[in-house]
Design a protein around this motif. Structure first.
Motif: not given
Length: 355
Positions: A39, A53, A175, A217-218
């Protein structure tokens, strides 16, 4: 291009110079392809950040496009000014803005949400709200109740706004935005209702005027503490949520003021939140609160082995990018210096034989 001094006016100068970075950073953010598992975020000055993201979601938080003092005036505080209400000071606060505008708000594009931590005007900005409302018609405006009330008063359509309180979770595409308790005691005595504040009628519900946020976030989770002071409940947040990066409002408090987090408490906050990276912000913007972030680094070096710190401080620069976890082991940001292709073309600089 103007090449005659008689063509130059103040208005032309302003339009040709401000914002100082033009659309450089707007273009950089738009062009950035965030790698899978990471991120990215950019520091926009004060506590303003832009989060992007891997999936391409863009969240803008606390961007402030205003100025501090612009004239000496009478040299005295106006009745009801927040610093007067906080500390009883009479002489004018010398809070000159020290940072350039690194982002052009009216060239903002593709923002999915404008998120604001609290009611103070160096976080809740009408220019940012106007630009996002115009340029990003689908963007949501997310904040505590009194922040949303301010937006509504400015003309932001109610259907675009979302009121949050601690414990709320809002999904902005990929997100998740988690609202958490804020610990901004200053906000309780400096909200924008001077007459009630002067009569001692200050709001006692922090949740109406300020929240902290966790952006999940991922690529990692970012904790934004707004203008929170140190509080033991940071440990509760660190127990309940995974925090990878935390941002805190650091600064050199003038006499009679406790408005910013100290260097020691920045480290205490990081330890309590169990974060991997702690980043000081806000110290950059006001001339009378400017502090040296290297103080945090030096104290961290003194304590890290004895206290077994499992995090690092990161010294950022306004306009700079930080990517987690790519930069998690770095200690300091430096702008790209260029000139990697030096001497790739014939140059005209004469060099004496001894060089």
């Amino acid at each position: 291009m103007m090449n005659n001094i008689n063509d130059i006016t103040k208005e032309k100068w302003i339009n040709s110079v401000f914002p100082e970075w033009g659309t450089w950073l707007n273009e950089e953010i738009a062009d950035e392809k965030v790698a899978n598992g990471t991120v990215s975020m950019w520091w926009l000055g004060c506590t303003g950040i832009w989060i992007k993201s891997h999936e391409g979601t863009n969240i803008l938080c606390d961007l402030w496009c205003g100025s501090g003092k612009r004239t000496h005036g009478t040299g005295m505080m106006k009745k009801g000014h927040q610093m007067m209400r906080m500390s009883g000071v009479k002489k004018m606060q010398p809070n000159l803005r020290t940072q350039p505008f690194v982002l052009d708000p009216f060239e903002i594009e593709n923002v999915d949400a404008l998120v604001v931590t609290h009611i103070h005007s160096d976080h809740l900005d009408i220019n940012t709200a106007a630009a996002v409302n115009k340029n990003c018609p689908e963007a949501k405006f997310i904040g505590p109740k009194e922040v949303v009330n301010t937006w509504l008063g400015w003309g932001v359509p109610e259907e675009k706004t979302i009121i949050v309180k601690p414990g709320d979770k809002i999904k902005v595409k990929d997100i998740e935005v988690v609202a958490l308790e804020a610990f901004d005691r200053t906000a309780l005595v400096t909200w924008d209702n001077p007459e009630e504040s002067l009569r001692g009628k200050v709001p006692q519900d922090m949740d109406l005027i300020a929240v902290n946020y966790l952006f999940c976030t991922s690529g990692g989770n970012i904790y934004h503490a707004g203008d929170s002071h140190y509080c033991n409940k940071f440990a509760e947040h660190g127990n309940e949520y995974k925090v990878d990066v935390c941002l805190g409002a650091y600064g050199e408090n003038p006499r009679g003021i406790t408005d910013k987090v100290t260097s020691v408490d920045m480290l205490r906050m990081a330890e309590a939140l169990k974060t991997k990276v702690v980043i000081p912000v806000h110290y950059d913007i006001w001339s009378n609160f400017m502090a040296d972030p290297k103080e945090i680094t030096e104290i961290w070096k003194m304590k890290k082995d004895r206290l077994k710190y499992d995090f690092k401080p990161y010294i950022w620069q306004v306009g700079g990018k930080f990517t987690y976890p790519t930069n998690k082991d770095d200690m300091e940001f430096n702008f790209y210096r260029g000139f990697e292709d030096a001497f790739s073309v014939e140059n005209d600089t004469p060099f004496p034989s001894f060089l």
